[in-house]
Write a protein that holds these residues in place. Structure first.
Motif, PDB file in Angstrom:
ATOM      1  N   PHE A 207       0.815  -1.217   0.000  1.00 42.05           N
ATOM      2  CA  PHE A 207       0.000   0.000   0.000  1.00 42.05           C
ATOM      3  C   PHE A 207       0.853   1.274   0.000  1.00 42.05           C
ATOM      4  O   PHE A 207       0.384   2.326  -0.441  1.00 42.05           O
ATOM      5  CB  PHE A 207      -0.935   0.007   1.205  1.00 42.05           C
ATOM      6  CG  PHE A 207      -1.926  -1.119   1.206  1.00 42.05           C
ATOM      7  CD1 PHE A 207      -2.447  -1.591   0.017  1.00 42.05           C
ATOM      8  CD2 PHE A 207      -2.335  -1.706   2.396  1.00 42.05           C
ATOM      9  CE1 PHE A 207      -3.365  -2.636   0.013  1.00 42.05           C
ATOM     10  CE2 PHE A 207      -3.259  -2.752   2.394  1.00 42.05           C
ATOM     11  CZ  PHE A 207      -3.769  -3.212   1.196  1.00 42.05           C
ATOM     12  N   SER A 208       2.093   1.186   0.480  1.00 46.35           N
ATOM     13  CA  SER A 208       2.954   2.372   0.524  1.00 46.35           C
ATOM     14  C   SER A 208       3.729   2.588  -0.764  1.00 46.35           C
ATOM     15  O   SER A 208       4.544   3.510  -0.834  1.00 46.35           O
ATOM     16  CB  SER A 208       3.933   2.250   1.694  1.00 46.35           C
ATOM     17  OG  SER A 208       4.757   1.091   1.545  1.00 46.35           O
ATOM     18  N   GLY A 209       3.509   1.754  -1.771  1.00 47.75           N
ATOM     19  CA  GLY A 209       4.154   1.959  -3.056  1.00 47.75           C
ATOM     20  C   GLY A 209       5.361   1.098  -3.311  1.00 47.75           C
ATOM     21  O   GLY A 209       5.945   1.167  -4.404  1.00 47.75           O
ATOM     22  N   LYS A 210       5.775   0.288  -2.335  1.00 49.37           N
ATOM     23  CA  LYS A 210       6.911  -0.620  -2.535  1.00 49.37           C
ATOM     24  C   LYS A 210       6.391  -1.914  -3.142  1.00 49.37           C
ATOM     25  O   LYS A 210       6.368  -2.968  -2.508  1.00 49.37           O
ATOM     26  CB  LYS A 210       7.621  -0.889  -1.210  1.00 49.37           C
ATOM     27  CG  LYS A 210       8.135   0.379  -0.535  1.00 49.37           C
ATOM     28  CD  LYS A 210       8.747   0.055   0.818  1.00 49.37           C
ATOM     29  CE  LYS A 210       9.211   1.338   1.521  1.00 49.37           C
ATOM     30  NZ  LYS A 210       9.781   1.041   2.872  1.00 49.37           N
ATOM     31  N   GLY A 211       5.923  -1.794  -4.380  1.00 48.60           N
ATOM     32  CA  GLY A 211       5.247  -2.918  -5.019  1.00 48.60           C
ATOM     33  C   GLY A 211       6.178  -4.074  -5.305  1.00 48.60           C
ATOM     34  O   GLY A 211       7.268  -3.889  -5.858  1.00 48.60           O
ATOM     35  N   PRO A 212       5.788  -5.292  -4.947  1.00 46.74           N
ATOM     36  CA  PRO A 212       6.597  -6.468  -5.269  1.00 46.74           C
ATOM     37  C   PRO A 212       6.417  -6.875  -6.724  1.00 46.74           C
ATOM     38  O   PRO A 212       5.630  -6.288  -7.472  1.00 46.74           O
ATOM     39  CB  PRO A 212       6.040  -7.537  -4.323  1.00 46.74           C
ATOM     40  CG  PRO A 212       4.613  -7.132  -4.120  1.00 46.74           C
ATOM     41  CD  PRO A 212       4.587  -5.636  -4.188  1.00 46.74           C
ATOM     42  N   GLY A 213       7.164  -7.890  -7.119  1.00 43.94           N
ATOM     43  CA  GLY A 213       7.026  -8.407  -8.471  1.00 43.94           C
ATOM     44  C   GLY A 213       5.718  -9.153  -8.660  1.00 43.94           C
ATOM     45  O   GLY A 213       5.077  -9.599  -7.704  1.00 43.94           O
ATOM     46  N   ILE A 214       5.320  -9.276  -9.918  1.00 43.93           N
ATOM     47  CA  ILE A 214       4.059  -9.924 -10.269  1.00 43.93           C
ATOM     48  C   ILE A 214       4.366 -11.128 -11.159  1.00 43.93           C
ATOM     49  O   ILE A 214       5.190 -11.048 -12.076  1.00 43.93           O
ATOM     50  CB  ILE A 214       3.123  -8.957 -11.015  1.00 43.93           C
ATOM     51  CG1 ILE A 214       2.530  -7.941 -10.054  1.00 43.93           C
ATOM     52  CG2 ILE A 214       2.008  -9.703 -11.728  1.00 43.93           C
ATOM     53  CD1 ILE A 214       1.402  -8.441  -9.199  1.00 43.93           C
ATOM     54  N   THR A 215       3.705 -12.237 -10.883  1.00 42.65           N
ATOM     55  CA  THR A 215       3.755 -13.406 -11.751  1.00 42.65           C
ATOM     56  C   THR A 215       2.437 -13.492 -12.508  1.00 42.65           C
ATOM     57  O   THR A 215       1.386 -13.726 -11.900  1.00 42.65           O
ATOM     58  CB  THR A 215       3.983 -14.699 -10.944  1.00 42.65           C
ATOM     59  OG1 THR A 215       5.195 -14.589 -10.207  1.00 42.65           O
ATOM     60  CG2 THR A 215       4.069 -15.900 -11.875  1.00 42.65           C
ATOM     61  N   LEU A 216       2.497 -13.263 -13.808  1.00 39.15           N
ATOM     62  CA  LEU A 216       1.303 -13.406 -14.639  1.00 39.15           C
ATOM     63  C   LEU A 216       1.139 -14.877 -14.997  1.00 39.15           C
ATOM     64  O   LEU A 216       1.904 -15.423 -15.802  1.00 39.15           O
ATOM     65  CB  LEU A 216       1.423 -12.557 -15.908  1.00 39.15           C
ATOM     66  CG  LEU A 216       1.053 -11.074 -15.789  1.00 39.15           C
ATOM     67  CD1 LEU A 216       1.155 -10.398 -17.144  1.00 39.15           C
ATOM     68  CD2 LEU A 216      -0.335 -10.898 -15.217  1.00 39.15           C
ATOM     69  N   ARG A 217       0.167 -15.503 -14.384  1.00 34.72           N
ATOM     70  CA  ARG A 217      -0.046 -16.936 -14.592  1.00 34.72           C
ATOM     71  C   ARG A 217      -1.034 -17.147 -15.739  1.00 34.72           C
ATOM     72  O   ARG A 217      -2.171 -16.679 -15.702  1.00 34.72           O
ATOM     73  CB  ARG A 217      -0.559 -17.602 -13.316  1.00 34.72           C
ATOM     74  CG  ARG A 217       0.426 -17.484 -12.161  1.00 34.72           C
ATOM     75  CD  ARG A 217       0.010 -18.286 -10.955  1.00 34.72           C
ATOM     76  NE  ARG A 217       0.995 -18.169  -9.893  1.00 34.72           N
ATOM     77  CZ  ARG A 217       2.063 -18.947  -9.761  1.00 34.72           C
ATOM     78  NH1 ARG A 217       2.257 -19.923 -10.652  1.00 34.72           N
ATOM     79  NH2 ARG A 217       2.910 -18.787  -8.777  1.00 34.72           N
ATOM     80  N   MET A 218      -0.560 -17.847 -16.743  1.00 31.14           N
ATOM     81  CA  MET A 218      -1.372 -18.115 -17.925  1.00 31.14           C
ATOM     82  C   MET A 218      -2.560 -19.006 -17.571  1.00 31.14           C
ATOM     83  O   MET A 218      -2.443 -19.936 -16.771  1.00 31.14           O
ATOM     84  CB  MET A 218      -0.495 -18.777 -18.981  1.00 31.14           C
ATOM     85  CG  MET A 218      -1.229 -19.356 -20.154  1.00 31.14           C
ATOM     86  SD  MET A 218      -0.076 -20.223 -21.238  1.00 31.14           S
ATOM     87  CE  MET A 218      -1.240 -21.165 -22.228  1.00 31.14           C
ATOM     88  N   ARG A 219      -3.706 -18.700 -18.151  1.00 28.61           N
ATOM     89  CA  ARG A 219      -4.887 -19.541 -18.008  1.00 28.61           C
ATOM     90  C   ARG A 219      -5.325 -20.047 -19.382  1.00 28.61           C
ATOM     91  O   ARG A 219      -4.939 -19.497 -20.425  1.00 28.61           O
ATOM     92  CB  ARG A 219      -6.036 -18.769 -17.338  1.00 28.61           C
ATOM     93  CG  ARG A 219      -5.735 -18.350 -15.926  1.00 28.61           C
ATOM     94  CD  ARG A 219      -7.006 -18.074 -15.128  1.00 28.61           C
ATOM     95  NE  ARG A 219      -7.769 -16.956 -15.643  1.00 28.61           N
ATOM     96  CZ  ARG A 219      -8.952 -16.576 -15.147  1.00 28.61           C
ATOM     97  NH1 ARG A 219      -9.484 -17.237 -14.131  1.00 28.61           N
ATOM     98  NH2 ARG A 219      -9.592 -15.540 -15.659  1.00 28.61           N
ATOM     99  N   LEU A 220      -6.122 -21.095 -19.377  1.00 29.68           N
ATOM    100  CA  LEU A 220      -6.633 -21.691 -20.607  1.00 29.68           C
ATOM    101  C   LEU A 220      -8.130 -21.409 -20.722  1.00 29.68           C
ATOM    102  O   LEU A 220      -8.866 -21.491 -19.737  1.00 29.68           O
ATOM    103  CB  LEU A 220      -6.398 -23.204 -20.630  1.00 29.68           C
ATOM    104  CG  LEU A 220      -4.943 -23.673 -20.643  1.00 29.68           C
ATOM    105  CD1 LEU A 220      -4.879 -25.190 -20.596  1.00 29.68           C
ATOM    106  CD2 LEU A 220      -4.207 -23.150 -21.861  1.00 29.68           C
TER     107      LEU A 220
END
Length: 508
Positions: A176-189
């Motif tokens: 919430f303070s802007g220290k955003g972590p990495g994102i894993t975009l998980r593919m869906r079918l």
């Protein structure tokens, strides 16, 4: 020079921020690194809690209180938190007590499957309290847009939940303070079921023939309403046939009805019925039948093989550590865009699992001559029967599921492999040692060890030791679990009938 420039450009810019504006384009950004960018206008949180666990109901109340009391939106108002509608009457959650405070009465609300189906974009973050099954249910609940998910480890295996619950305040505060972590975009079918149907009025609008010598399949329009709308014969599966026939194949001259080298084959029409988005896998199996499933497998309209097995597992990279792993499939990193196909107990020695590009359209058809129908399930839910002539089409979904990483995707994935699946763990190989005499060994035992000395790390082993206090804690925990089971659970899972009723009300 161009390759070096591209590499420098990628390293300079780094990951791309994940924003709400490109919700519908996440499926086309699987090969790009992202990080979570929390914007000032984001203020709506949904908490997804594992069912049948009263301890997690208390944790849900704790997390909801923390978010509402500590976080403020750009307008200065507290965040709005949505929890499961089953918790409104829960004694462990105690909503009636919380509602006496006007802050909780206005900013603590309840979600239903219909609300998630109609307005998924209203939620800016999903806090998952549970395990892998809770993450899969979240994916099943949001069949289109999926808000970013921060999963906390409170389940059994928890391969997809890297965040420990003890760190939830730190993780949420950093987000919430802007220290955003990495994102894993998980593919869906995206899986669409096509049902075989007859033409209206039992009139065949197309005619198909198969050459008995080459096996080539030809189609053309047939007579309709007394009018001759015939056209030239067209070859089906042309690319495959060109590789097996010298030159371009020509339909036999003369009247085809009297040609002994050709014969009529049935021509079916299929219509799409239902579409489901899956995170782990689609399974097509023989169901309760004692016979093998006879399936035709196609890739981009090219016939790949005829499957005679207990079934097929068509999974995403995320699902490569689930049913696909049990069927002998390969492990696949979640950032690798691919479609995995693994047979289930194939009655052959040379049907190996394979990976296809994620842009491939996979089609599984139940043969019209199959002994029995097949069954398919989507992430282990909504089991559907496929009768003779039906098929299911599988493509990659443009609605990917974003999950927050604790450190980064590689760290979380390999840590889960090592800790959850015990990947490549064994007793270490002992080194070659010089055998000492009995007197030297006895003398070494009697001599006191120096303060800085330690035993050889190669000779060390791991052991699980439970002292008396731990055993007492375990016994007390088992007793508490038994009491909860006898009294019933406050949070029960949504049944199939409830979900169908919610979806119908949302559509209406």
């Amino acid at each position: 020079m161009s390759r070096e420039f591209k590499r420098y450009k990628h390293e300079k810019h780094g990951p791309v921020p994940l924003t709400q504006e490109n919700y519908t384009d996440w499926g086309n950004s699987l090969c790009v690194k992202h990080w979570m960018k929390w914007e000032s206008r984001m203020d709506t949180i949904l908490i997804m809690t594992k069912a049948r666990d009263n301890c997690l109901v208390a944790y849900t109340r704790e997390v909801a209180q923390y978010i509402i009391t500590t976080q403020r939106s750009a307008k200065g108002d507290p965040f709005t938190v949505y929890v499961d509608a089953h918790l409104e009457t829960s004694k462990h959650f105690g909503y009636q007590e919380l509602a006496k405070d006007p802050v909780y009465a206005n900013h603590l609300k309840f979600w239903t499957p219909a609300l998630c189906y109609k307005s998924p974009e209203m939620f800016h973050l999903i806090v998952v309290l549970g395990g892998d099954g809770t993450v899969l249910f979240t994916s099943w609940l949001f069949q289109t847009i999926v808000p970013p998910i921060i999963p906390f480890h409170l389940g059994s295996l928890s391969f997809l939940t890297p965040f420990p619950f003890s760190e939830y305040q730190t993780a949420l505060h950093n987000l919430f303070s802007g220290k955003g972590p990495g994102i894993t975009l998980r593919m869906r079918l995206s899986c669409t079921i096509y049902r075989s149907c007859e033409d209206p009025g039992n009139t065949r609008v197309r005619q198909a023939r198969q050459c008995a010598v080459t096996g080539a399949i030809w189609t053309r329009k047939a007579k309709t309403a007394g009018k001759d709308k015939r056209c030239q014969w067209q070859l089906m599966e042309t690319e495959w046939m060109k590789d097996h026939i010298n030159g371009h194949p020509q339909f036999p001259s003369g009247d085809a009805s009297h040609d002994k080298q050709t014969h009529d084959i049935p021509c079916y029409t299929t219509v799409p019925c239902e579409t489901f988005e899956v995170l782990n896998e689609l399974v097509v199996d023989r169901g309760p039948s004692p016979y093998m499933a006879t399936l035709e497998l196609f890739g981009d309209e090219q016939h790949l093989t005829t499957v005679e097995a207990d079934g097929l597992v068509i999974s995403t990279p995320t699902g490569s550590t689930a049913y696909s792993l049990s069927a002998g499939g390969s492990l696949c990193h979640p950032c690798v865009p691919a479609i995995l196909i693994s047979p289930i107990c194939a009655h052959t020695l040379n049907f190996r699992p394979m990976l296809l590009p994620y842009t491939t359209t996979v089609r599984v058809v139940v043969r019209s001559s199959a002994r029995t129908s097949a069954y398919c399930s989507f992430d282990g839910k909504y089991r559907v029967e496929l009768t003779r002539g039906d098929h299911v089409s599988i493509t990659f979904s443009r609605y990917a599921m974003p999950t927050l990483s604790r450190k980064d995707t590689n760290y979380d994935w390999f840590t889960s492999l090592q800790q959850c699946l015990m990947w490549n763990q064994r007793v270490p190989q002992k080194p070659f040692v010089v055998v000492e005499s009995h007197k030297k060994r006895k003398k070494a035992r009697t001599e006191p060890a120096s303060p800085g000395s330690s035993s050889d790390s190669s000779e060390s082993v791991f052991a699980c030791v439970n002292d008396g206090d731990d055993s007492k804690k375990d016994a007390q925990q088992d007793q508490d679990d038994d009491e909860d089971t006898e009294q019933g659970f406050d949070l029960v899972p949504w049944t199939k009938e409830e979900l169908e009723r919610e979806m119908l009300s949302a559509v209406e």
